[in-house]
Design an enzyme around this catalytic site. Sequence first.
Site, PDB file in Angstrom:
ATOM      1  N   ALA A 253      62.460  54.471 -48.698  1.00  0.00           N
ATOM      2  CA  ALA A 253      63.171  53.208 -48.932  1.00  0.00           C
ATOM      3  C   ALA A 253      64.408  53.120 -48.049  1.00  0.00           C
ATOM      4  O   ALA A 253      65.480  52.764 -48.503  1.00  0.00           O
ATOM      5  CB  ALA A 253      63.552  53.101 -50.413  1.00  0.00           C
TER       6      ALA A 253
ATOM      7  N   ALA B  76      65.757  51.767 -44.042  1.00  0.00           N
ATOM      8  CA  ALA B  76      65.976  50.428 -43.487  1.00  0.00           C
ATOM      9  C   ALA B  76      64.755  49.525 -43.730  1.00  0.00           C
ATOM     10  O   ALA B  76      64.855  48.476 -44.375  1.00  0.00           O
ATOM     11  CB  ALA B  76      66.262  50.551 -41.991  1.00  0.00           C
ATOM     12  N   MET B  77      63.600  49.959 -43.245  1.00  0.00           N
ATOM     13  CA  MET B  77      62.407  49.107 -43.329  1.00  0.00           C
ATOM     14  C   MET B  77      61.838  49.070 -44.746  1.00  0.00           C
ATOM     15  O   MET B  77      61.394  48.020 -45.230  1.00  0.00           O
ATOM     16  CB  MET B  77      61.342  49.598 -42.343  1.00  0.00           C
ATOM     17  CG  MET B  77      61.723  49.390 -40.908  1.00  0.00           C
ATOM     18  SD  MET B  77      61.973  47.645 -40.503  1.00  0.00           S
ATOM     19  CE  MET B  77      60.292  47.110 -40.352  1.00  0.00           C
TER      20      MET B  77
ATOM     21  N   ASN C  98      56.143  53.390 -36.852  1.00  0.00           N
ATOM     22  CA  ASN C  98      55.843  53.615 -35.438  1.00  0.00           C
ATOM     23  C   ASN C  98      55.166  54.955 -35.196  1.00  0.00           C
ATOM     24  O   ASN C  98      55.275  55.867 -36.013  1.00  0.00           O
ATOM     25  CB  ASN C  98      57.143  53.553 -34.635  1.00  0.00           C
ATOM     26  CG  ASN C  98      57.668  52.125 -34.539  1.00  0.00           C
ATOM     27  OD1 ASN C  98      56.893  51.173 -34.587  1.00  0.00           O
ATOM     28  ND2 ASN C  98      58.977  51.985 -34.407  1.00  0.00           N
TER      29      ASN C  98
ATOM     30  N   ALA D 296      65.320  46.281 -39.286  1.00  0.00           N
ATOM     31  CA  ALA D 296      66.346  46.478 -40.315  1.00  0.00           C
ATOM     32  C   ALA D 296      67.172  47.695 -39.937  1.00  0.00           C
ATOM     33  O   ALA D 296      66.756  48.502 -39.094  1.00  0.00           O
ATOM     34  CB  ALA D 296      65.685  46.710 -41.680  1.00  0.00           C
TER      35      ALA D 296
ATOM     36  N   LYS E 280      52.458  49.346 -29.121  1.00  0.00           N
ATOM     37  CA  LYS E 280      53.827  49.497 -29.607  1.00  0.00           C
ATOM     38  C   LYS E 280      54.334  50.919 -29.342  1.00  0.00           C
ATOM     39  O   LYS E 280      55.490  51.121 -28.981  1.00  0.00           O
ATOM     40  CB  LYS E 280      53.899  49.172 -31.106  1.00  0.00           C
ATOM     41  CG  LYS E 280      55.315  49.109 -31.607  1.00  0.00           C
ATOM     42  CD  LYS E 280      55.499  48.247 -32.831  1.00  0.00           C
ATOM     43  CE  LYS E 280      56.987  48.041 -33.082  1.00  0.00           C
ATOM     44  NZ  LYS E 280      57.384  48.376 -34.446  1.00  0.00           N
TER      45      LYS E 280
ATOM     46  N   ASN F  88      57.583  51.940 -27.190  1.00  0.00           N
ATOM     47  CA  ASN F  88      58.627  52.821 -27.722  1.00  0.00           C
ATOM     48  C   ASN F  88      58.775  54.087 -26.872  1.00  0.00           C
ATOM     49  O   ASN F  88      59.877  54.618 -26.736  1.00  0.00           O
ATOM     50  CB  ASN F  88      58.302  53.213 -29.170  1.00  0.00           C
ATOM     51  CG  ASN F  88      58.525  52.059 -30.130  1.00  0.00           C
ATOM     52  OD1 ASN F  88      59.368  51.209 -29.894  1.00  0.00           O
ATOM     53  ND2 ASN F  88      57.750  52.006 -31.197  1.00  0.00           N
TER      54      ASN F  88
ATOM     55  N   SER G 243      65.950  52.574 -31.860  1.00  0.00           N
ATOM     56  CA  SER G 243      66.170  53.396 -33.061  1.00  0.00           C
ATOM     57  C   SER G 243      66.269  54.888 -32.728  1.00  0.00           C
ATOM     58  O   SER G 243      67.023  55.615 -33.375  1.00  0.00           O
ATOM     59  CB  SER G 243      65.059  53.154 -34.076  1.00  0.00           C
ATOM     60  OG  SER G 243      63.820  53.493 -33.509  1.00  0.00           O
TER      61      SER G 243
ATOM     62  N   GLU H 103      61.296  60.561 -33.615  1.00  0.00           N
ATOM     63  CA  GLU H 103      59.835  60.476 -33.751  1.00  0.00           C
ATOM     64  C   GLU H 103      59.125  60.825 -32.432  1.00  0.00           C
ATOM     65  O   GLU H 103      57.978  60.448 -32.231  1.00  0.00           O
ATOM     66  CB  GLU H 103      59.452  59.060 -34.214  1.00  0.00           C
ATOM     67  CG  GLU H 103      59.905  58.749 -35.637  1.00  0.00           C
ATOM     68  CD  GLU H 103      59.507  57.355 -36.117  1.00  0.00           C
ATOM     69  OE1 GLU H 103      59.867  56.368 -35.441  1.00  0.00           O
ATOM     70  OE2 GLU H 103      58.846  57.249 -37.169  1.00  0.00           O
TER      71      GLU H 103
END
Length: 309
Positions: A8, A10-11, A103, A129, A185, A189, A258, A270
């Site tokens: 829970a 940002a996103m 992601n 977010a 995506k 990234n 991010s 990541e």
Amino acid sequence: MKIAIAGAGAMGGRFGSMLSTTENPVTFIDLWAQHVQAINAHGLLVHTDHGDERVHVPAYLPQDVHGSFDLIVLFTKAMGIAPMLTALKPVITPQTHILVLGNGIGNIETISRFVPKDQIIAGVTVWSAALNGPGEITMKGDGGVTLEALGSNEAPFFKQVVQVLQDAGLKPTASHDVLAAIWRKAALNSVLNTYCTILDCNIGEFGQLPDHDAMIDGVLSEFSQIAAKQHMHFDAADTKQLIVAQFPDDKNGLHYPSMHQDMAKGRKTEIDFLNGYIAKVGARKHIATPINAMLTALVHSKEKLNELQ
Ligand code: NAD
């Protein structure tokens, strides 16, 4: 539909807040005790385009969750998926579906170790977010979700999920080629997140570098080779166009990706699910991927220096 948001931050905070405006009960699940306490004490403080509000959704540590859920929306970082699903094993039933929109490449394989493929819904999202601190997020701007059921898009439960996302204002689009969207995506990234992190610049500044063209092409050509080996649809030219479209200030030029933000906060990135995935598959299949391997090593080195300094 009983919904849990696992991760829970940002996103997860954004999706949970928006889903809580529907008639479906939402529960936050997170490993960060301070964040869980803050949400339960004061509600999640949410800064939106229309002002601030406090969203009152119950929050739990994974070990304190009981009962079962129809839908678990996973929003940990990619490396947090396996630990979160391990902790949630007692509440995952044969009826529980997992929706993953985070992601990186390889998330579906990780989730498949916990539930059969027909319980997985995968996708990508262009909502954004930021997590400001325990119990507080900023969720501004517009977005959308592209998703596909790994079982069948014709399954009644999938249609229900699309309707619930629609009701929450999350703008879902059902896709029949979500893997291509995930790879596109991830490639974007792997260029913007990774170079901006290593070079300590924003997206616009990266676009002004004389060598940005060669740097992009190097990453994308190795993505193309690995995608071809895995019979995955990947269009390097189209992905490059999308990357270049982010450079202007009125697009994402002023934005620090991010990964840059994670590095600045001393958090793990990541990278292993972006350039690192390409390098790992390359090594396994004897395909040379020196650029992605070197970028992965550089980001890990910066993470290590963060620890040492
Ligand atoms: P996040 O860092 O905000 O939250 C992920 C998890 O990390 C949460 O469980 C959160 O509680 C925990 N966490 C965060 N800070 C912590 C701290 N200081 N101490 C302990 N735990 C902490 O991650 P996110 O931005 O929500 O990203 C989730 C997934 O969505 C990732 O795969 C990301 O790449 C992807 N994504 C993010 C955005 C975005 O705008 N943030 C947009 C699209 C996709």
